[in-house]
Each structure stands twice: as structure tokens, then as C-alpha cells.
Design a protein around this motif. Structure first.
Motif, PDB file in Angstrom:
ATOM      1  N   MET A  34     -27.966 -35.512 -37.261  1.00 53.64           N
ATOM      2  CA  MET A  34     -28.066 -36.721 -36.442  1.00 53.64           C
ATOM      3  C   MET A  34     -29.527 -37.104 -36.348  1.00 53.64           C
ATOM      4  O   MET A  34     -30.407 -36.257 -36.324  1.00 53.64           O
ATOM      5  N   GLN A  35     -29.781 -38.387 -36.344  1.00 54.06           N
ATOM      6  CA  GLN A  35     -31.138 -38.914 -36.215  1.00 54.06           C
ATOM      7  C   GLN A  35     -31.115 -40.064 -35.237  1.00 54.06           C
ATOM      8  O   GLN A  35     -30.247 -40.915 -35.350  1.00 54.06           O
ATOM      9  N   PRO A  36     -31.984 -40.128 -34.311  1.00 52.15           N
ATOM     10  CA  PRO A  36     -32.931 -39.097 -33.921  1.00 52.15           C
ATOM     11  C   PRO A  36     -32.265 -38.061 -33.027  1.00 52.15           C
ATOM     12  O   PRO A  36     -31.093 -38.220 -32.645  1.00 52.15           O
ATOM     13  N   ALA A  37     -33.009 -37.028 -32.639  1.00 56.12           N
ATOM     14  CA  ALA A  37     -32.534 -36.069 -31.641  1.00 56.12           C
ATOM     15  C   ALA A  37     -32.476 -36.795 -30.297  1.00 56.12           C
ATOM     16  O   ALA A  37     -33.129 -37.822 -30.099  1.00 56.12           O
ATOM     17  N   LEU A  38     -31.679 -36.268 -29.387  1.00 58.71           N
ATOM     18  CA  LEU A  38     -31.544 -36.880 -28.063  1.00 58.71           C
ATOM     19  C   LEU A  38     -32.405 -36.132 -27.053  1.00 58.71           C
ATOM     20  O   LEU A  38     -32.319 -34.911 -26.932  1.00 58.71           O
ATOM     21  N   LEU A  39     -33.232 -36.867 -26.345  1.00 57.15           N
ATOM     22  CA  LEU A  39     -34.054 -36.309 -25.273  1.00 57.15           C
ATOM     23  C   LEU A  39     -33.221 -36.434 -24.000  1.00 57.15           C
ATOM     24  O   LEU A  39     -33.228 -37.467 -23.336  1.00 57.15           O
ATOM     25  N   GLY A  40     -32.459 -35.395 -23.709  1.00 58.34           N
ATOM     26  CA  GLY A  40     -31.488 -35.432 -22.623  1.00 58.34           C
ATOM     27  C   GLY A  40     -32.033 -34.925 -21.298  1.00 58.34           C
ATOM     28  O   GLY A  40     -33.236 -34.683 -21.121  1.00 58.34           O
ATOM     29  N   MET A  41     -31.105 -34.720 -20.363  1.00 57.76           N
ATOM     30  CA  MET A  41     -31.463 -34.429 -18.983  1.00 57.76           C
ATOM     31  C   MET A  41     -32.108 -33.064 -18.777  1.00 57.76           C
ATOM     32  O   MET A  41     -32.791 -32.870 -17.776  1.00 57.76           O
ATOM     33  N   SER A  42     -31.945 -32.106 -19.679  1.00 59.24           N
ATOM     34  CA  SER A  42     -32.639 -30.824 -19.510  1.00 59.24           C
ATOM     35  C   SER A  42     -34.156 -31.024 -19.556  1.00 59.24           C
ATOM     36  O   SER A  42     -34.905 -30.233 -18.989  1.00 59.24           O
ATOM     37  N   PHE A  43     -34.616 -32.090 -20.191  1.00 62.29           N
ATOM     38  CA  PHE A  43     -36.031 -32.491 -20.172  1.00 62.29           C
ATOM     39  C   PHE A  43     -36.266 -33.523 -19.073  1.00 62.29           C
ATOM     40  O   PHE A  43     -37.167 -33.387 -18.255  1.00 62.29           O
TER      41      PHE A  43
END
Length: 183
Positions: A155-164
Motif C-alpha cells: 500500500m502507498q502511502p503508509a498511514l500515519l494513524g492514531m498510535s502517532f
């Protein structure tokens, strides 16, 4: 391309940049084999084929990062996972950082040490490997021991999710999102 490199800057369209030329705060210093050496915010760094350069997003020492929405309204940036460059899209609907299988291999993530599981995504249920990332850096913000999942597919791009994102103050003003590290 000889003395030029194709660079995608701040999620924009690929552009040919000549050695010595600057574009949106990114200066191409040299081309060495399969990588371009760029200078961003006074710091030199190598970019390999498929990586993205970031202009103003590298930060200014303030612990803040300002992201600009792309033409589709998505906030896309380049960060680092365990010191390796990775393109991210901010996704407040993702529980954790989500990385595609080929990016995980490129970064050197050891999925054999992770926990296998299944998650629900916008595209249905899929198998993932849950693990912790040693470091995640976006601009001047570096977090340690961050939860992530490695998808069973690319998958592109990676997901900057809630853990960050849960560790940030997030403020949106039109097409700009500012992240500031809380803890």
C-alpha cells in the motif's frame, strides 16, 4: 537521468531537478548510483528511488510540523521509521500506523517477531502483523516505541494513524494541519 533527479516534493507531482537546483526548499546536491543527495533545512540526506523529499516539513526545532493538504485534501508527508524514509498520509481513522508489506521489508521490519491478527479496513477485513516501531519521525517530532501494523499486501502511502497522532496536539486551519508533540 544524468545530472537530474526526479523528485516528488511535499506530495506533489514528480519534477526533474538538476544538481545545484532548489525547488520548494529542497536542493539537489549530488546523484550517486540509485540515490540522490538532497539538502533540506540545512541538512543533507540521501534519498533512494521511490522515496519522497520534504521541504518545510522537516521542522525548525520548535517540535511542530505543518502539513499542507494535497489537491485531494489529504495530508501527505515524508517521515522516517527506524531511520528509513517513508511516505505517510495522515489518517485519523486508522488505529495505528499501517505499513505495506514491501515498505516493511525495505525498512527491515522483522514481522516474525510480531503478533498476527485481523483488522477491518475500508476495503474489508485483512490479515496484519502487529509490532512496535523503535522510532517514528515526522519533521522535528520523534516518537519511540510506536504501535504499528504491517499489512499483508502493498500500500502507498503508509498511514500515519492514531498510535502517532494521539501523542500530538492537532490543529487544522483550512488546508494546513499543524502537529505539536504533547508527550
Amino acid at each position: 537521468m544524468g545530472s537530474k533527479a526526479m523528485l516528488m516534493i511535499n506530495g506533489g507531482e514528480p519534477q526533474a531537478v538538476a544538481i545545484g537546483q532548489s525547488l520548494d526548499g529542497v536542493k539537489l546536491i549530488a546523484i550517486q548510483g540509485d540515490q540522490a543527495i538532497v539538502e533540506v533545512g540545512g541538512k543533507k540526506r540521501p534519498l533512494r528511488i521511490g522515496q519522497h523529499a520534504v521541504g518545510a516539513n522537516l521542522g525548525d526545532g520548535s517540535g511542530r510540523v505543518s502539513l499542507t493538504a494535497d489537491a485531494r485534501g489529504h495530508f501527505v508527508t515524508t517521515g522516517q521509521v527506524n531511520g528509513t524514509s517513508l511516505s505517510f498520509m495522515v489518517d485519523t481513522g486508522a488505529t495505528s500506523i499501517a505499513i505495506g508489506a514491501s515498505d516493511a521489508r525495505r525498512i527491515g521490519l522483522d514481522t516474525s517477531r510480531g503478533e498476527q491478527g485481523t483488522v477491518s479496513t475500508a476495503n474489508g477485513r485483512t490479515t496484519v502483523t502487529r509490532l512496535k516501531l523503535d522510532t517514528v519521525r515526522v519533521g522535528d517530532i520523534t516518537l519511540y516505541n510506536v504501535d504499528a501494523v504491517v499489512m499483508g499486501h502493498d500500500m502507498q502511502p503508509a498511514l500515519l494513524g492514531m498510535s502517532f497522532l494521539n501523542r500530538m496536539e492537532m490543529q487544522r486551519d483550512g488546508g494546513t494541519m499543524t502537529l505539536k508533540k504533547r508527550f
